[in-house]
Scaffold this motif. Structure first.
Motif, PDB file in Angstrom:
ATOM      1  N   ARG A 185       0.828  -1.218   0.300  1.00  0.00           N
ATOM      2  CA  ARG A 185       0.119   0.086   0.691  1.00  0.00           C
ATOM      3  C   ARG A 185       0.686   1.217   0.122  1.00  0.00           C
ATOM      4  O   ARG A 185       0.744   2.478  -0.810  1.00  0.00           O
ATOM      5  CB  ARG A 185      -0.811  -0.052   1.468  1.00  0.00           C
ATOM      6  CG  ARG A 185      -1.724  -0.611   1.424  1.00  0.00           C
ATOM      7  CD  ARG A 185      -3.267  -0.773   2.466  1.00  0.00           C
ATOM      8  NE  ARG A 185      -3.749  -1.607   1.896  1.00  0.00           N
ATOM      9  CZ  ARG A 185      -4.809  -2.529   3.593  1.00  0.00           C
ATOM     10  NH1 ARG A 185      -5.566  -1.369   3.876  1.00  0.00           N
ATOM     11  NH2 ARG A 185      -6.075  -3.402   2.871  1.00  0.00           N
ATOM     12  N   LEU A 186       1.213   1.683   0.580  1.00  0.00           N
ATOM     13  CA  LEU A 186       3.126   2.576   0.930  1.00  0.00           C
ATOM     14  C   LEU A 186       3.245   2.771  -0.856  1.00  0.00           C
ATOM     15  O   LEU A 186       3.130   3.428  -1.231  1.00  0.00           O
ATOM     16  CB  LEU A 186       4.396   1.823   2.117  1.00  0.00           C
ATOM     17  CG  LEU A 186       4.292   2.019   3.299  1.00  0.00           C
ATOM     18  CD1 LEU A 186       5.267   1.828   4.661  1.00  0.00           C
ATOM     19  CD2 LEU A 186       3.790   3.682   3.885  1.00  0.00           C
ATOM     20  N   GLN A 228       0.536   3.912  -2.827  1.00  0.00           N
ATOM     21  CA  GLN A 228       0.735   5.958  -2.637  1.00  0.00           C
ATOM     22  C   GLN A 228       1.734   6.407  -2.794  1.00  0.00           C
ATOM     23  O   GLN A 228       1.423   7.739  -2.196  1.00  0.00           O
ATOM     24  CB  GLN A 228      -0.296   5.365  -1.486  1.00  0.00           C
ATOM     25  CG  GLN A 228      -1.675   5.362  -0.977  1.00  0.00           C
ATOM     26  CD  GLN A 228      -1.904   6.234   0.169  1.00  0.00           C
ATOM     27  OE1 GLN A 228      -1.826   6.937   0.841  1.00  0.00           O
ATOM     28  NE2 GLN A 228      -3.546   4.882   0.469  1.00  0.00           N
ATOM     29  N   LEU A 261       4.603   6.622  -1.374  1.00  0.00           N
ATOM     30  CA  LEU A 261       5.376   6.654  -0.329  1.00  0.00           C
ATOM     31  C   LEU A 261       6.361   5.466   0.548  1.00  0.00           C
ATOM     32  O   LEU A 261       6.995   6.167   1.097  1.00  0.00           O
ATOM     33  CB  LEU A 261       4.723   5.962   1.343  1.00  0.00           C
ATOM     34  CG  LEU A 261       3.037   7.322   1.167  1.00  0.00           C
ATOM     35  CD1 LEU A 261       1.918   6.622   1.889  1.00  0.00           C
ATOM     36  CD2 LEU A 261       3.490   8.408   1.473  1.00  0.00           C
ATOM     37  N   ARG A 314       4.625  12.238  -0.808  1.00  0.00           N
ATOM     38  CA  ARG A 314       4.342  11.688  -1.909  1.00  0.00           C
ATOM     39  C   ARG A 314       5.164  12.536  -3.017  1.00  0.00           C
ATOM     40  O   ARG A 314       5.158  12.304  -3.912  1.00  0.00           O
ATOM     41  CB  ARG A 314       3.059  11.584  -1.948  1.00  0.00           C
ATOM     42  CG  ARG A 314       2.458  10.662  -1.478  1.00  0.00           C
ATOM     43  CD  ARG A 314       0.994  10.773  -0.923  1.00  0.00           C
ATOM     44  NE  ARG A 314       0.155   9.494  -0.283  1.00  0.00           N
ATOM     45  CZ  ARG A 314      -0.347   9.237   0.586  1.00  0.00           C
ATOM     46  NH1 ARG A 314      -0.245  10.677   1.409  1.00  0.00           N
ATOM     47  NH2 ARG A 314      -0.787   8.571   1.481  1.00  0.00           N
ATOM     48  N   HIS A 362      -4.295   2.568  -4.087  1.00  0.00           N
ATOM     49  CA  HIS A 362      -4.589   2.011  -2.696  1.00  0.00           C
ATOM     50  C   HIS A 362      -4.419   0.596  -2.506  1.00  0.00           C
ATOM     51  O   HIS A 362      -4.751   0.278  -1.059  1.00  0.00           O
ATOM     52  CB  HIS A 362      -5.897   2.951  -2.134  1.00  0.00           C
ATOM     53  CG  HIS A 362      -6.154   4.109  -2.314  1.00  0.00           C
ATOM     54  ND1 HIS A 362      -6.466   4.852  -3.156  1.00  0.00           N
ATOM     55  CD2 HIS A 362      -6.581   5.162  -1.103  1.00  0.00           C
ATOM     56  CE1 HIS A 362      -6.642   6.389  -2.577  1.00  0.00           C
ATOM     57  NE2 HIS A 362      -6.633   6.054  -1.807  1.00  0.00           N
ATOM     58  N   ASP A 365      -4.470  10.908   6.580  1.00  0.00           N
ATOM     59  CA  ASP A 365      -4.125  10.140   5.538  1.00  0.00           C
ATOM     60  C   ASP A 365      -4.534   8.940   4.844  1.00  0.00           C
ATOM     61  O   ASP A 365      -4.947   8.113   6.056  1.00  0.00           O
ATOM     62  CB  ASP A 365      -2.260  10.110   6.240  1.00  0.00           C
ATOM     63  CG  ASP A 365      -1.519  10.106   4.692  1.00  0.00           C
ATOM     64  OD1 ASP A 365      -1.218  10.363   4.007  1.00  0.00           O
ATOM     65  OD2 ASP A 365      -1.367   8.610   4.312  1.00  0.00           O
ATOM     66  N   TYR A 387      -3.127   6.466   3.673  1.00  0.00           N
ATOM     67  CA  TYR A 387      -2.739   5.653   3.784  1.00  0.00           C
ATOM     68  C   TYR A 387      -3.154   4.507   5.006  1.00  0.00           C
ATOM     69  O   TYR A 387      -3.190   3.444   5.140  1.00  0.00           O
ATOM     70  CB  TYR A 387      -1.249   5.898   4.479  1.00  0.00           C
ATOM     71  CG  TYR A 387      -0.614   3.879   4.701  1.00  0.00           C
ATOM     72  CD1 TYR A 387      -0.029   3.314   3.694  1.00  0.00           C
ATOM     73  CD2 TYR A 387      -0.144   3.887   5.546  1.00  0.00           C
ATOM     74  CE1 TYR A 387      -0.156   1.858   4.221  1.00  0.00           C
ATOM     75  CE2 TYR A 387       0.233   2.024   6.320  1.00  0.00           C
ATOM     76  CZ  TYR A 387       0.450   1.959   4.915  1.00  0.00           C
ATOM     77  OH  TYR A 387       1.597   0.512   5.576  1.00  0.00           O
TER      78      TYR A 387
END
Length: 377
Positions: free
Chosen positions: A17-18, A21, A23, A56, A226, A293, A295
């Motif tokens: 997921r990071l 996104q 990240l 980001r 996501h 956030d 996340y």
């Protein structure tokens, strides 16, 4: 075909997921690019939204995000769940076409209590447009503040007390008649409020997607930005009914990858899923993310990255207010706060268990310095 899931763990799912996104690694090159990729980023707290973008888009400052709002390359409105989000301007109208009817149905009872009729909304649209025109002619203003619109509403006989004014403004934005534009000045400084402008004036070009096509587009972009996420996560996030969400998934599932984990199907982009071949990066990553956030907030089920026993430490009393979070290797390990002592501004970690280890403490302090520099510039 589903990707083998023998090596999947909650932390690995979190790191995927990071990556989705932006990240992990290099993130995105521009502020509008990051917002467009994310499709919609929770933004009811402007300071949190600024830092969410900053995390980001490496090398940016809070002023860069504000400049994007001023230029209209990013907009902030209420596209879903009755909550402010950042979006690409060309996406707002078609997303509202999917979500606004449901939201307006949910507030219909409250509108009856406040004696708000369709004629009242049309009346306030005319008042708002006229007010912006007058302010532009007299002061060169870029739009009208909420207070200026409320005053104009009152002078025209439209009561704004008891949240009636807020509901009238919200209805105008939900119907794509008004939109928040550039940042307003307060005592000569940029504040946290935005001016309201006619929608078509601020966003002259919008994509045109019908409901079915739009839901397909929205679901695909959600899973891409996501994922890994479930269809129920998407339905909660977008407020698209689950039946329509499942129908849309059938259309795009060949463009996504399915992961089965814990007896549940998760979906993500092939590019992110490919990281499983060589090991998902970021096992030693450490991030100080803002409250609200995407996340954490952007999913119905947050238990993959946040242990249920710690959930109330992030959202005390389940009041809907998300605190800032520390994320280590894909897992939420604590919260953090901004502190002010005299003229000194700092950050303080609040881990769920014990203290941060030496390496994590160094990473947190580096994140804290980056945050303070970002917000001050």
């Amino acid at each position: 075909m589903p990707v083998p899931h023998t090596s999947l763990t909650p932390r690995v799912m979190g790191r995927l997921r990071l990556a989705s996104q932006g990240l992990l690694g290099g993130g995105f090159p521009t502020v509008p690019g990051a917002v467009r990729w994310m499709t919609a980023m929770q933004a009811q707290d402007l300071g949190s939204a600024l830092w969410a973008v900053g995390q980001r888009v490496p090398g940016t400052a809070a002023s860069d995000v504000r400049a994007a709002l001023d230029a209209g390359t990013v907009v902030r409105s209420w596209p879903m769940r009755g909550t402010l989000h950042l979006l690409a301007p060309e996406d707002l109208r078609w997303i509202l076409g999917i979500t606004s009817d449901r939201l307006m149905n949910l507030v219909a009872g409250r509108h009856r209590e406040l004696a708000i009729t369709p004629d009242d909304i049309s009346h306030c649209r005319d008042i708002a447009v006229k007010t912006v025109e007058v302010l532009k002619a007299a002061e060169g203003a870029a739009g009208a503040s909420r207070e200026q619109l409320f005053q104009a509403f009152e002078e025209a006989g439209q009561i704004t007390k008891a949240q009636r004014g807020i509901h009238l403004l919200g209805s105008l934005c939900q119907r794509a008649l008004l939109v928040q534009g550039p940042m307003a000045l307060s005592n000569g400084k940029v504040g946290v409020q935005q001016l309201f402008v006619p929608f078509d004036e601020w966003i002259p070009e919008s994509r045109d997607l019908g409901r079915e096509e739009g839901i397909v587009e929205l679901l695909f972009r959600y899973m891409r930005s996501h994922g890994p996420a479930t269809v129920k996560d998407f339905s909660w996030w977008s407020q698209v009914p689950l039946t329509e969400a499942r129908a849309a998934l059938k259309v795009v599932q060949d463009r996504l990858v399915e992961l089965e984990f814990g007896g549940t199907s998760y979906w993500l982009s092939p590019e992110t899923a490919a990281m499983l071949d060589d090991g998902v990066p970021g096992s030693r990553s450490f991030l100080a993310l803002p409250g609200f956030d995407e996340y954490l907030l952007g999913y119905q089920d947050r238990s993959l990255v946040l242990a249920p026993e710690h959930a109330e430490l992030v959202v005390p009393g389940k009041n809907g207010v998300f605190r800032r979070i520390m994320v280590s290797g894909g897992e939420v390990v604590g919260t953090w706060s901004r502190t002010v002592t005299g003229k000194t501004v700092g950050v303080t970690p609040e881990p769920f268990a014990g203290q941060l280890g030496p390496a994590a403490e160094r990473s947190f302090q580096a994140e804290g310095r980056a945050y303070l520099k970002f917000m001050a510039s």
